[in-house]
Design an enzyme around this catalytic site. Structure first.
Site, PDB file in Angstrom:
ATOM      1  N   ASN A  47       0.864  -1.177   0.000  1.00  0.00           N
ATOM      2  CA  ASN A  47       0.000   0.000   0.000  1.00  0.00           C
ATOM      3  C   ASN A  47       0.900   1.226   0.000  1.00  0.00           C
ATOM      4  O   ASN A  47       1.490   1.557   1.024  1.00  0.00           O
ATOM      5  CB  ASN A  47      -0.900  -0.036   1.249  1.00  0.00           C
ATOM      6  CG  ASN A  47      -1.759   1.205   1.374  1.00  0.00           C
ATOM      7  OD1 ASN A  47      -1.839   2.012   0.450  1.00  0.00           O
ATOM      8  ND2 ASN A  47      -2.409   1.356   2.524  1.00  0.00           N
TER       9      ASN A  47
ATOM     10  N   LYS B  48       0.094   4.275  -0.355  1.00  0.00           N
ATOM     11  CA  LYS B  48      -0.544   5.482   0.199  1.00  0.00           C
ATOM     12  C   LYS B  48      -0.250   6.676  -0.726  1.00  0.00           C
ATOM     13  O   LYS B  48      -0.209   6.515  -1.943  1.00  0.00           O
ATOM     14  CB  LYS B  48      -0.079   5.706   1.636  1.00  0.00           C
ATOM     15  CG  LYS B  48      -0.242   4.429   2.479  1.00  0.00           C
ATOM     16  CD  LYS B  48      -0.063   4.633   3.939  1.00  0.00           C
ATOM     17  CE  LYS B  48      -0.236   3.293   4.645  1.00  0.00           C
ATOM     18  NZ  LYS B  48      -0.217   3.384   6.093  1.00  0.00           N
TER      19      LYS B  48
ATOM     20  N   HIS C 174      -9.676   1.287   4.673  1.00  0.00           N
ATOM     21  CA  HIS C 174      -8.406   1.474   5.378  1.00  0.00           C
ATOM     22  C   HIS C 174      -8.628   2.415   6.559  1.00  0.00           C
ATOM     23  O   HIS C 174      -9.414   3.355   6.478  1.00  0.00           O
ATOM     24  CB  HIS C 174      -7.349   2.044   4.419  1.00  0.00           C
ATOM     25  CG  HIS C 174      -5.980   2.000   5.016  1.00  0.00           C
ATOM     26  ND1 HIS C 174      -5.552   2.941   5.921  1.00  0.00           N
ATOM     27  CD2 HIS C 174      -4.968   1.112   4.878  1.00  0.00           C
ATOM     28  CE1 HIS C 174      -4.317   2.634   6.313  1.00  0.00           C
ATOM     29  NE2 HIS C 174      -3.945   1.524   5.694  1.00  0.00           N
TER      30      HIS C 174
ATOM     31  N   GLU D 254      -6.980   4.787   7.677  1.00  0.00           N
ATOM     32  CA  GLU D 254      -6.743   6.216   7.393  1.00  0.00           C
ATOM     33  C   GLU D 254      -7.962   6.827   6.706  1.00  0.00           C
ATOM     34  O   GLU D 254      -8.279   7.996   6.930  1.00  0.00           O
ATOM     35  CB  GLU D 254      -5.466   6.367   6.543  1.00  0.00           C
ATOM     36  CG  GLU D 254      -4.222   6.093   7.382  1.00  0.00           C
ATOM     37  CD  GLU D 254      -3.036   5.527   6.616  1.00  0.00           C
ATOM     38  OE1 GLU D 254      -3.004   5.614   5.372  1.00  0.00           O
ATOM     39  OE2 GLU D 254      -2.134   4.981   7.282  1.00  0.00           O
TER      40      GLU D 254
ATOM     41  N   GLU E 191      -5.893  -4.883  10.239  1.00  0.00           N
ATOM     42  CA  GLU E 191      -4.821  -3.926  10.493  1.00  0.00           C
ATOM     43  C   GLU E 191      -5.089  -3.175  11.799  1.00  0.00           C
ATOM     44  O   GLU E 191      -5.856  -2.196  11.806  1.00  0.00           O
ATOM     45  CB  GLU E 191      -4.731  -2.909   9.356  1.00  0.00           C
ATOM     46  CG  GLU E 191      -4.447  -3.510   8.003  1.00  0.00           C
ATOM     47  CD  GLU E 191      -3.827  -2.482   7.071  1.00  0.00           C
ATOM     48  OE1 GLU E 191      -2.695  -2.687   6.646  1.00  0.00           O
ATOM     49  OE2 GLU E 191      -4.473  -1.453   6.807  1.00  0.00           O
TER      50      GLU E 191
ATOM     51  N   GLY F 235       2.170   2.101  10.723  1.00  0.00           N
ATOM     52  CA  GLY F 235       3.134   3.193  10.607  1.00  0.00           C
ATOM     53  C   GLY F 235       3.825   3.556  11.911  1.00  0.00           C
ATOM     54  O   GLY F 235       4.498   4.573  12.008  1.00  0.00           O
TER      55      GLY F 235
ATOM     56  N   SER G 271       2.991  -2.373  10.239  1.00  0.00           N
ATOM     57  CA  SER G 271       4.447  -2.454  10.447  1.00  0.00           C
ATOM     58  C   SER G 271       5.030  -3.823  10.091  1.00  0.00           C
ATOM     59  O   SER G 271       5.945  -4.307  10.770  1.00  0.00           O
ATOM     60  CB  SER G 271       4.808  -2.059  11.880  1.00  0.00           C
ATOM     61  OG  SER G 271       4.418  -0.717  12.127  1.00  0.00           O
TER      62      SER G 271
END
Ligand code: PGA
Length: 251
Positions: free
Chosen positions: A10, A12, A96, A98, A168, A174, A214
């Site tokens: 991904n 991003k 996701h 985010e 996730e 991250g 991660s």
């Protein structure tokens, strides 16, 4: 067991098209186990160019990172599932964390996006996962189940063939902090049990469930070794070709 092993990167909102071409070509040219599907989820601007560059490699396929829930309309700045299908992009990531956090995407909106993607003929990597507060309170399993039940409610057993789940944990994305292989396995097993309840054993056994948060070359092997972990959705480490190729080779 017929489910696929998948290593999905991904990207991003990273890379210029020039950087993206080099990265994708390097990843596509690397060696990999024949039973692992590599997916690159890249910015919208990169999709058609990368599709041409890597089409020789059937082992690497592309995904978009989002789509709108309507087929077309006055939604300035948005991209529909139909548009992605029209350029023959096979996959889209939906849900996701985010997107959930910064763009306020609810389970209901994600149910609509899922429907739009499936109607357009796209496959979906559908993300779920809990925040640290939810985990600390011990509500993580229930939280993830609610996310999935509310968004998958209109999805049939036949349609589940088009869906990959990505677990996730938000606290691991991250942050450099990874769920332990045992924490990942616990959640993946509970997701699979839930799919079994909703759709039966066949669908549960055939649905790939990826872990994200991660994932690196140094931890991929032990996470992927868990019985219910069928691969990874990889952010930061997918931006380095060498590191991502090691992850692809960690099954
Ligand atoms: P990360 O991101 O690997 O950088 O933690 C994963 C993701 O957000 O999909």
């Amino acid at each position: 067991m017929a489910r696929k092993f998948i290593a999905a990167g991904n990207w991003k909102m990273h890379t210029s098209i020039q950087e993206g071409v080099v990265l994708a070509e390097t990843i596509a040219s690397g060696s990999r186990p024949s039973n692992v599907q590599t997916i690159l989820a890249v910015p919208f601007t990169h999709l058609t160019t990368l599709q041409k560059k890597i089409k020789a490699s059937s082992k690497v396929i592309l995904a978009a990172q989002n789509c709108h829930h309507k087929e077309s309309g006055a939604f300035t700045g948005e991209v529909s599932a139909q548009m992605l299908a029209s350029i023959k992009i096979p996959y889209v990531i939906l849900g996701h964390s985010e997107r959930r956090e910064y763009f306020h995407e609810s389970n209901q909106l994600l149910a609509d996006k899922l429907r739009a993607a499936l109607v357009a003929g796209l496959k979906v990597i559908f993300c779920c996962g809990e925040t640290l507060d939810i985990r600390k309170a011990g509500n993580h399993v229930k939280h993830v189940q609610t996310q999935l039940v509310e968004s998958l409610s209109g999805i049939t057993a036949a349609e589940m063939k088009q869906i990959v789940i990505a677990y996730e944990p938000v606290w691991a994305i991250g942050t450099g902090e990874t769920a332990s292989p045992e924490q990942a396995q616990e959640m993946h097993a509970s997701i699979r049990a839930m799919l079994q309840k909703m759709y039966g054993k066949r669908v549960a056994d055939n649905t790939s469930i990826l872990y994200g948060g991660s994932v690196k070359a140094s931890n991929a092997r032990e996470i992927f070794a868990k019985a219910d972990v069928d691969g990874g959705l990889v952010g930061g480490a997918s931006l380095q070709a060498g590191e991502f190729l090691q992850i692809i080779n960690s099954f």
